[in-house]
Write an enzyme that holds these catalytic residues in place. Structure first.
Site, PDB file in Angstrom:
ATOM      1  N   SER A   1       6.001   7.924   7.458  1.00 45.13           N
ATOM      2  CA  SER A   1       4.856   7.171   6.954  1.00 45.13           C
ATOM      3  C   SER A   1       5.024   6.890   5.476  1.00 45.13           C
ATOM      4  O   SER A   1       5.342   7.789   4.700  1.00 45.13           O
ATOM      5  CB  SER A   1       3.556   7.944   7.190  1.00 45.13           C
ATOM      6  OG  SER A   1       2.474   7.344   6.508  1.00 45.13           O
ATOM      7  N   LYS A   2       4.784   5.634   5.081  1.00 42.80           N
ATOM      8  CA  LYS A   2       4.868   5.296   3.661  1.00 42.80           C
ATOM      9  C   LYS A   2       3.737   5.953   2.893  1.00 42.80           C
ATOM     10  O   LYS A   2       3.852   6.211   1.703  1.00 42.80           O
ATOM     11  CB  LYS A   2       4.801   3.775   3.486  1.00 42.80           C
ATOM     12  CG  LYS A   2       3.482   3.139   3.931  1.00 42.80           C
ATOM     13  CD  LYS A   2       3.534   1.647   3.792  1.00 42.80           C
ATOM     14  CE  LYS A   2       2.252   0.996   4.283  1.00 42.80           C
ATOM     15  NZ  LYS A   2       2.301  -0.471   4.202  1.00 42.80           N
ATOM     16  N   ARG A   3       2.633   6.246   3.566  1.00 45.56           N
ATOM     17  CA  ARG A   3       1.493   6.841   2.862  1.00 45.56           C
ATOM     18  C   ARG A   3       1.723   8.305   2.559  1.00 45.56           C
ATOM     19  O   ARG A   3       1.086   8.891   1.706  1.00 45.56           O
ATOM     20  CB  ARG A   3       0.223   6.651   3.694  1.00 45.56           C
ATOM     21  CG  ARG A   3      -0.210   5.181   3.741  1.00 45.56           C
ATOM     22  CD  ARG A   3      -1.253   4.901   4.784  1.00 45.56           C
ATOM     23  NE  ARG A   3      -1.368   3.452   4.994  1.00 45.56           N
ATOM     24  CZ  ARG A   3      -1.898   2.905   6.072  1.00 45.56           C
ATOM     25  NH1 ARG A   3      -2.350   3.660   7.031  1.00 45.56           N
ATOM     26  NH2 ARG A   3      -1.955   1.596   6.183  1.00 45.56           N
TER      27      ARG A   3
ATOM     28  N   THR B   1       0.832  -1.208   0.000  1.00 43.78           N
ATOM     29  CA  THR B   1       0.000   0.000   0.000  1.00 43.78           C
ATOM     30  C   THR B   1       0.864   1.255   0.000  1.00 43.78           C
ATOM     31  O   THR B   1       0.351   2.370   0.115  1.00 43.78           O
ATOM     32  CB  THR B   1      -0.926   0.007   1.234  1.00 43.78           C
ATOM     33  OG1 THR B   1      -0.122  -0.132   2.422  1.00 43.78           O
ATOM     34  CG2 THR B   1      -1.916  -1.135   1.167  1.00 43.78           C
TER      35      THR B   1
ATOM     36  N   GLY C   1       4.802   9.251   1.783  1.00 46.95           N
ATOM     37  CA  GLY C   1       6.003   9.249   0.944  1.00 46.95           C
ATOM     38  C   GLY C   1       7.236   9.722   1.685  1.00 46.95           C
ATOM     39  O   GLY C   1       8.207  10.163   1.071  1.00 46.95           O
TER      40      GLY C   1
END
Length: 602
Positions: free
Chosen positions: A302-304, A53, A306
């Site tokens: 957070s990967k969401r 995700t 970036g």
């Protein structure tokens, strides 16, 4: 308080007696934590289980690294598992990026979706029937129940709880439905989820970082308001897909995972996972929860969002070894004198001495390590240095093709091909100790690779070159003579260094002779003005040598930083160096003519 077990021997044999013992919790936790900092004596099986995700970021890379190091340091296996059941938020290219980014970083898994293994499949989307089977077992054993509550009812419950200042936990409305009725409704097609029945007293466990963890949860406010709170997480969603809690536990058990190193944000979920292990009658793995990586604003990566996408580091020219070394230093302590630790160094010295608490990431540490690795590559001159030369050459070539940092008109005679690569290798040999990123390298040393325009330094930034403008005639004459008379075969660093020193000595001699010959009340426009206006007195070889170096840097390096000028000229070659010297002489002569015209006008 803890329970102590006593064996009492009587007429009927040994019996067990329990007694309550009060103790210092902090001392127990510290003792337990210290006893678990050593590596296990048997091979550890660890896993990294990302979700597609989002892309791999700094925090997730560190989690992968710690699990990798634990496996390799004990002679065990590192497993890659893909938690890909959240189809709504899955990013199309995230899976491929995860594989390539991990391999770029130097982390290779022993088992995984693309390499196979004895415990596959390694994608959760391909293990759905296994999760459904185990959810059914929990229903049969009474450790779980079906919940038929609609989303509207659950949302209303959450809103009411929030308005009362309470957690939005479930109220177990459906827990009281008789099993036969629940089966009948499920068979009739009523929508439901399966929830775990969490015990009132959550399991206590020994964390490898925090020691003994766990305490009873009693919400007095909820009790006073007559509100029943039950965490009872969903295990199987209405579409038949598992949630993280169920899939995580089932997979770790069936893949024989012995140790789980993960972020501290999962500590609150660990009692639920232990409840599942107990319900299935399985042995739980050892857990080590490490603090989060945070930015300067104390926000977690957070990967969401970036944040610090690993690919960005690679695109900037950061070495994989640098990045692994960098993340390893956050949340883990070592006994080495130096923080520069290669992957093999990390494996050899790894233990479970993780530090508690979150850590703020410091960018300057990354640049420090980058310089150290670049210098090491240049000194060793092996394949890693050749790869760096290729990477820098490619980046420079791309910039020449699509100029973005300078106007296109300023690009003159850029190098390319083998000539460019040879030049890059020479420059890196002398500047690697300062290498940070590709862009910084080009900004600092672009004058090596194309004919940049000569700056006039008439603004405030040119103050240090004022002496060169004042005594430019003397400097240009002595420097051009010293360098211009050198034969091409003599154009080397050592010979150039001697020529610069000879030029400086000539400036001193001319200056001193002029001061002797010119009376104090007569104007000597070259040196006298420089001394008076610039406050630099060229009366000895040291000062003359400094002024000569400045003059050469202005002319040949276009005022840029870098190695000593005899090194710069040796790399650029005789023709380019002399041509750039002539350009500066012409600029200063043109300025002198313009100044004379202005004075005549006045």
């Amino acid at each position: 308080m803890r329970l102590r077990v006593f064996l009492a021997f009587g007429n009927h044999g040994p019996t067990v007696r329990l007694s309550r013992v009060f103790f210092s919790t902090s001392r127990l936790r510290k003792r337990d934590r210290q006893s678990n900092q050593q590596l296990p004596s048997s091979p550890a099986r660890t896993r990294f289980a990302p979700s597609p995700t989002g892309y791999l970021h700094l925090g997730s890379l560190r989690t992968a690294l710690f699990n990798y190091l634990l496996a390799k340091a004990t002679g065990g296996q590192f497993i890659l598992r893909l938690e890909d059941t959240d189809k709504k938020r899955t990013i199309a290219d995230a899976e491929g990026r995860l594989y390539s980014d991990l391999r770029w970083a130097g982390l290779q898994w022993d088992e995984g979706p693309d390499v196979g293994g004895p415990h596959g499949p390694y994608k959760q989307s391909e293990r759905t029937s296994l999760y459904q089977e185990h959810a059914e077992k929990l229903l049969q054993s009474g450790h779980a129940y079906r919940c038929f509550c609609s989303s509207e009812k659950l949302n209303e419950l959450a809103r009411r709880r929030t308005s009362l200042g309470l957690p939005s936990d479930y109220d177990r409305t459906c827990d009281g439905i008789p099993r036969a009725q629940s089966d009948e409704r499920a068979s009739a097609g009523d929508s439901f989820v399966i929830r775990l029945r969490v015990p009132s007293e959550p399991p206590v466990y020994l964390d490898l970082v925090y020691g003994l963890v766990g305490k009873p949860k009693h919400n007095k406010k909820a009790q006073n308001l007559g509100e029943a709170l039950y965490e009872d997480p969903v295990l199987l969603k209405s579409d038949g897909l598992p949630t993280y809690h169920l899939a995580n536990v089932v997979d770790d058990h069936h893949m024989d995972i012995t140790h789980v190193v993960r972020a501290a944000e999962w500590m609150s979920s660990t009692p639920k996972h232990l409840t599942l292990y107990n319900a299935f009658g399985w042995k739980a793995p050892h857990f080590a929860h490490v603090g989060l990586l945070q930015d300067s604003g104390r926000q977690k990566f957070s990967k969401r969002k970036g944040d610090l996408d690993i690919r960005r580091f690679g695109d900037q020219g950061i070495f994989p070894e640098t990045l692994l070394n960098y993340v390893a230093l956050y949340g883990w302590s070592h006994s080495h004198k130096s923080d520069v630790l290669s992957l093999s160094d990390l494996i050899a010295s790894f233990d479970l001495k993780f530090t508690k608490g979150n850590t703020i990431v410091e960018p300057h540490k990354l640049m420090y390590l980058q310089k150290k690795y670049a210098a090491r590559y240049a000194d060793e001159g092996g394949s890693q240095f050749e790869a760096l030369v290729d990477r820098v050459s490619e980046a420079i070539q791309q910039e020449f093709g699509t100029p973005s940092w300078f106007p296109e008109a300023e690009y003159r005679n850029p190098l390319s091909g083998l000539e460019l690569r040879t030049r890059v290798a020479k420059v890196l040999k002398h500047t690697a100790k300062n290498f940070t990123t590709l862009r910084d390298f080009f900004n600092d040393y672009s004058y090596f690779f194309y004919d940049a325009p000569l700056p006039d330094f008439k603004d405030d930034s040119g103050e240090r070159y004022a002496v060169c403008r004042k005594i430019g005639a003397e400097l240009s004459g002595s420097v051009e003579f010293a360098l211009g008379t050198m034969r091409p075969e003599d154009w080397s660093e050592s010979s150039l260094k001697e020529a610069i020193s000879a030029s400086a000595e000539e400036v001193v001699a001319k200056n001193n002779d002029s001061r002797k010959q010119v009376p104090p009340d007569r104007e000597f426009p070259l040196v006298k003005d420089a001394i008076q206006d610039v406050d630099v007195q060229i009366l000895n070889t040291q000062e003359a040598y400094k002024a000569t170096q400045l003059y050469l840097r202005w002319a040949i390096a276009r005022g840029g930083s870098g190695p000593p000028m005899h090194t710069v000229m040796a790399i650029l070659g005789r023709d380019i160096s002399l041509q750039r010297l002539y350009e500066l002489r012409e600029l200063l002569q043109a300025e002198a003519v313009m100044l004379n015209k202005e004075e005549e006008t006045l």
